[in-house]
Design an enzyme around this catalytic site. Structure first.
Site, mmCIF file in Angstrom:
data_model
loop_
_atom_site.group_PDB
_atom_site.id
_atom_site.type_symbol
_atom_site.label_atom_id
_atom_site.label_comp_id
_atom_site.label_asym_id
_atom_site.label_seq_id
_atom_site.Cartn_x
_atom_site.Cartn_y
_atom_site.Cartn_z
ATOM 1 N N HIS A 121 -6.831 -5.538 -2.459
ATOM 2 C CA HIS A 121 -7.520 -5.736 -1.187
ATOM 3 C C HIS A 121 -7.800 -7.201 -0.890
ATOM 4 C CE1 HIS A 121 -8.950 -1.289 -1.201
ATOM 5 N NE2 HIS A 121 -7.680 -1.423 -0.951
ATOM 6 N N THR A 122 -7.067 -8.059 -1.502
ATOM 7 C CA THR A 122 -7.172 -9.479 -1.207
ATOM 8 C C THR A 122 -6.401 -9.837 0.061
ATOM 9 O OG1 THR A 122 -6.661 -11.662 -2.047
ATOM 10 C CG2 THR A 122 -5.340 -9.872 -2.895
ATOM 11 N N ASP A 127 -5.054 -13.826 -3.163
ATOM 12 C CA ASP A 127 -5.729 -14.721 -4.103
ATOM 13 C C ASP A 127 -6.984 -14.049 -4.643
ATOM 14 O OD1 ASP A 127 -7.588 -14.770 -2.080
ATOM 15 O OD2 ASP A 127 -7.032 -16.765 -1.368
ATOM 16 N N VAL A 173 0.776 10.082 -5.755
ATOM 17 C CA VAL A 173 0.939 11.491 -5.382
ATOM 18 C C VAL A 173 2.293 11.954 -5.905
ATOM 19 C CG1 VAL A 173 0.984 13.138 -3.483
ATOM 20 C CG2 VAL A 173 -0.415 11.073 -3.302
ATOM 21 N N GLY A 175 3.812 11.050 -8.461
ATOM 22 C CA GLY A 175 4.600 9.956 -9.027
ATOM 23 C C GLY A 175 5.370 9.181 -7.963
ATOM 24 N N HIS A 212 0.469 4.404 -2.452
ATOM 25 C CA HIS A 212 0.241 5.771 -1.971
ATOM 26 C C HIS A 212 1.386 6.693 -2.341
ATOM 27 C CE1 HIS A 212 -3.274 5.214 1.078
ATOM 28 N NE2 HIS A 212 -3.451 4.533 -0.033
ATOM 29 N N ASN A 229 -3.768 8.780 4.671
ATOM 30 C CA ASN A 229 -2.609 8.102 5.264
ATOM 31 C C ASN A 229 -2.605 8.111 6.780
ATOM 32 O OD1 ASN A 229 -1.389 7.437 2.794
ATOM 33 N ND2 ASN A 229 -0.433 9.458 2.634
ATOM 34 N N SER A 263 7.819 10.473 -1.946
ATOM 35 C CA SER A 263 7.307 11.646 -1.223
ATOM 36 C C SER A 263 6.490 11.217 -0.007
ATOM 37 C CB SER A 263 6.468 12.537 -2.147
ATOM 38 O OG SER A 263 5.400 11.816 -2.729
ATOM 39 N N ARG A 283 0.818 -1.211 0.000
ATOM 40 C CA ARG A 283 0.000 0.000 0.000
ATOM 41 C C ARG A 283 0.860 1.272 0.000
ATOM 42 N NH1 ARG A 283 -3.812 2.614 4.310
ATOM 43 N NH2 ARG A 283 -5.453 3.494 2.996
ATOM 44 N N ASP A 312 -10.279 -9.228 3.475
ATOM 45 C CA ASP A 312 -10.808 -10.462 2.885
ATOM 46 C C ASP A 312 -11.027 -11.478 4.004
ATOM 47 O OD1 ASP A 312 -11.229 -12.915 1.715
ATOM 48 O OD2 ASP A 312 -9.477 -12.844 0.406
ATOM 49 N N GLU A 325 2.889 13.970 3.536
ATOM 50 C CA GLU A 325 1.721 13.208 3.080
ATOM 51 C C GLU A 325 1.231 12.234 4.158
ATOM 52 O OE1 GLU A 325 2.968 11.547 -0.713
ATOM 53 O OE2 GLU A 325 3.691 13.534 -1.303
HETATM 54 C C1 HEM Z 1 -10.405 2.444 -5.242
HETATM 55 C C2 HEM Z 1 -9.195 2.489 -4.827
HETATM 56 C C3 HEM Z 1 -8.813 2.202 -3.418
HETATM 57 C C4 HEM Z 1 -9.453 2.554 -2.273
HETATM 58 C C5 HEM Z 1 -10.741 3.363 -2.132
HETATM 59 C C6 HEM Z 1 -8.691 2.023 -1.195
HETATM 60 C C7 HEM Z 1 -9.005 2.178 0.140
HETATM 61 C C8 HEM Z 1 -8.407 1.500 1.163
HETATM 62 C C9 HEM Z 1 -8.799 1.592 2.545
HETATM 63 C C10 HEM Z 1 -9.892 2.501 3.084
HETATM 64 C C11 HEM Z 1 -8.036 0.744 3.254
HETATM 65 C C12 HEM Z 1 -8.092 0.503 4.759
HETATM 66 C C13 HEM Z 1 -7.152 1.472 5.430
HETATM 67 C C14 HEM Z 1 -7.306 1.491 6.942
HETATM 68 O O1 HEM Z 1 -8.414 1.322 7.440
HETATM 69 O O2 HEM Z 1 -6.274 1.682 7.639
HETATM 70 C C15 HEM Z 1 -7.132 0.111 2.324
HETATM 71 C C16 HEM Z 1 -6.189 -0.823 2.666
HETATM 72 C C17 HEM Z 1 -5.306 -1.371 1.767
HETATM 73 N N1 HEM Z 1 -5.157 -1.014 0.450
HETATM 74 FE FE1 HEM Z 1 -6.405 0.129 -0.628
HETATM 75 N N2 HEM Z 1 -7.606 1.347 -1.688
HETATM 76 C C18 HEM Z 1 -7.643 1.440 -3.047
HETATM 77 C C19 HEM Z 1 -6.716 0.924 -3.920
HETATM 78 C C20 HEM Z 1 -5.611 0.188 -3.556
HETATM 79 C C21 HEM Z 1 -4.509 -0.172 -4.417
HETATM 80 C C22 HEM Z 1 -4.339 0.243 -5.856
HETATM 81 C C23 HEM Z 1 -3.642 -0.891 -3.683
HETATM 82 C C24 HEM Z 1 -2.313 -1.507 -4.047
HETATM 83 C C25 HEM Z 1 -1.851 -1.645 -5.247
HETATM 84 C C26 HEM Z 1 -4.211 -0.989 -2.364
HETATM 85 C C27 HEM Z 1 -3.653 -1.695 -1.345
HETATM 86 C C28 HEM Z 1 -4.170 -1.774 -0.081
HETATM 87 C C29 HEM Z 1 -3.662 -2.693 0.917
HETATM 88 C C30 HEM Z 1 -2.606 -3.751 0.699
HETATM 89 C C31 HEM Z 1 -4.373 -2.426 2.091
HETATM 90 C C32 HEM Z 1 -4.169 -3.070 3.460
HETATM 91 C C33 HEM Z 1 -3.067 -2.292 4.162
HETATM 92 C C34 HEM Z 1 -2.700 -2.779 5.539
HETATM 93 O O3 HEM Z 1 -3.219 -3.787 6.024
HETATM 94 O O4 HEM Z 1 -1.837 -2.112 6.161
HETATM 95 N N3 HEM Z 1 -5.389 -0.311 -2.320
HETATM 96 N N4 HEM Z 1 -7.377 0.599 1.072
#
Ligand code: HEM
Ligand SMILES: *[C@@H]1O[C@H](CO)[C@@H](O)[C@H](O)[C@H]1NC(C)=O
Ligand SMILES: *[C@@H]1O[C@H](CO)[C@@H](O)[C@H](O)[C@H]1NC(C)=O
Ligand SMILES: *[C@@H]1O[C@H](CO)[C@@H](O)[C@H](O)[C@H]1NC(C)=O
Ligand SMILES: *[C@@H]1O[C@H](CO)[C@@H](O)[C@H](O)[C@H]1NC(C)=O
Ligand SMILES: *[C@@H]1O[C@H](CO)[C@@H](O)[C@H](O)[C@H]1NC(C)=O
Length: 316
Positions: free
Chosen positions: A178-179, A239, A70, A72, A66, A91, A76, A62, A231, A85
């Site tokens: 988000h898997t 997965d 922002v 590129g 992030h 964040n 940052s 993630r 998940d 940021e």
């Molecule tokens: C529509 C686009 C996206 C939205 C709205 C979104 C939103 C979120 C939110 C709200 C969380 C939970 C954060 C928290 O409660 O602390 C999250 C977690 C996460 N996101 Fe996204 N995300 C998006 C796209 C992506 C992309 C593109 C990636 C990676 C390539 C990604 C990877 C992750 C990962 C791995 C987590 C878990 C992080 C952790 O457990 O520390 N997300 N995301």
């Protein structure tokens, strides 16, 4: 929708527009002479961190996302300070893994001082984080580190979990990631109770057994920092359960469930969710390609930016 159109529209990581800004001057062997052990050093640090805490894999992936969205992929996101940021809404109390990046950077510096950017470290760490449990890809390298953070940009460019698909595709976002990983009550609580007018509850879209469990985890006026896996069917695995979940109304974030269940999804993303839910190999291939594209967003190259000594501050 035709298959080719689907892939063209690949919302999985729809970065098409940003790719126009990307360049192909990054290479897989950028450090082969200046830091031949780089990949081994980073891999070891990432594996240690994941052994200590499984979730760190998700957190590191993630961070790279992030960073790239922002200004590129310029590290940052790693800059400290009140205008950093890190303190932007998407964040704050959520992005994590900064200490692990520090540890990787210091191991890399011990091996080859002053040549490897923090932006490249994030890109390699993201790849290594997924590798054990999901697809892998060859990481392109040669990015340099930015000299400024962009807090406003982080506010604007990173998506909120309440946004509509229209807005998400506008922002060229991805979600297949988000898997694995976790989310806090703050990010899905709006689905459980009638918190606000604008975010009407969509609990009808959520598996009822999840609604009641989630209401227990996240009571109204409770601690919004409590977390639960994104998940529920395979918490730590990378997965295609994520997509099966969406088909079954088990997507935790509203923005994720909308990719299958919203009206707009019917003509856009639903068919892709169904495809990936049935075809994990295709998901892996597309995800790996998407990660390479994401890593290509506006890198600083040549003499732009710098190689930071400490990922948290620009060189003095
Ligand atoms: C529509 C686009 C996206 C939205 C709205 C979104 C939103 C979120 C939110 C709200 C969380 C939970 C954060 C928290 O409660 O602390 C999250 C977690 C996460 N996101 Fe996204 N995300 C998006 C796209 C992506 C992309 C593109 C990636 C990676 C390539 C990604 C990877 C992750 C990962 C791995 C987590 C878990 C992080 C952790 O457990 O520390 N997300 N995301
Ligand atoms: C970021 O967004 C929050 C909430 O909308 C706002 O309070 C804050 O002033 C914004 N910060 C910047 C630097 O744009
Ligand atoms: C910060 O990000 C915003 C939105 O992405 C962008 O319009 C702006 O030019 C950036 N500012 C700087 C100083 O890079
Ligand atoms: C989508 O973006 C528009 C323009 O920025 C904004 O007015 C609208 O509230 C957003 N919708 C959602 C659901 O976030
Ligand atoms: C939200 O409010 C609507 C009526 O405005 C009601 O039908 C529904 O049961 C409420 N949902 C929750 C989860 O409280
Ligand atoms: C996910 O878990 C739920 C609850 O245990 C179960 O009913 C469902 O069949 C599982 N779905 C998949 C795709 O494994």
């Amino acid at each position: 929708m035709k298959n080719s159109a689907n892939i063209g529209f690949a919302w999985l990581i729809t970065i098409s527009m940003l790719c126009l800004l990307a360049n192909s001057q990054l290479t897989t062997n950028f450090y082969s002479k200046s830091c031949p052990n780089l990949l081994t050093v980073v891999r070891k640090q990432v594996m240690n961190a994941i052994k200590t805490e499984t979730r760190m894999a998700a957190s590191l992936l993630r961070l790279h996302f992030h960073d790239c969205f922002v200004n590129g992929c310029d590290a940052s996101v790693l800059l400290d300070g009140s205008e950093g940021e890190k303190t932007a809404l998407p964040n704050l109390n959520s992005a994590r893994g900064y200490e692990v990046v520090d540890a990787i950077k210091s191991a890399v510096e011990s091996s080859c001082s002053g040549v490897v950017s923090c932006a490249d470290i994030l890109a390699i760490a993201a790849r290594d984080s997924v590798l054990l449990v999901g697809p892998s890809w060859r990481v392109l390298l040669g990015r340099r580190d930015g000299l400024v953070a962009n807090k406003t940009g982080a506010n604007l460019s990173l998506p909120a979990p309440f946004e509509s698909i229209g807005n998400i595709t506008l922002k060229f976002q991805a979600v297949g990631a988000h898997t694995f990983g976790f989310a806090s009550c703050a990010t899905f609580g709006n689905r459980l109770f009638n918190f606000s007018e604008t975010n009407a509850p969509d609990s009808t879209l959520l598996d009822p057994s999840m609604v009641s469990d989630l209401q227990n985890l996240c009571p109204a006026n409770g601690d919004i920092s409590r977390i639960t896996p994104l998940d529920w069917n395979s918490t730590d695995l990378f997965d295609n359960h994520y997509f099966q979940n969406l088909v079954n109304g088990r997507g935790l974030l509203e923005s994720d469930q909308f990719l299958y269940s919203s009206d707009q999804a019917i003509s856009t993303t639903r068919s892709i969710v169904e495809l990936y839910s049935q075809n994990p190999q295709l998901f892996f291939i597309d995800f790996a390609n998407s990660m390479i594209k994401m890593g290509n967003i506006q890198p600083l190259i040549g003499s732009a930016g710098e190689i930071r000594n400490n990922c948290r501050v620009i060189n003095s």
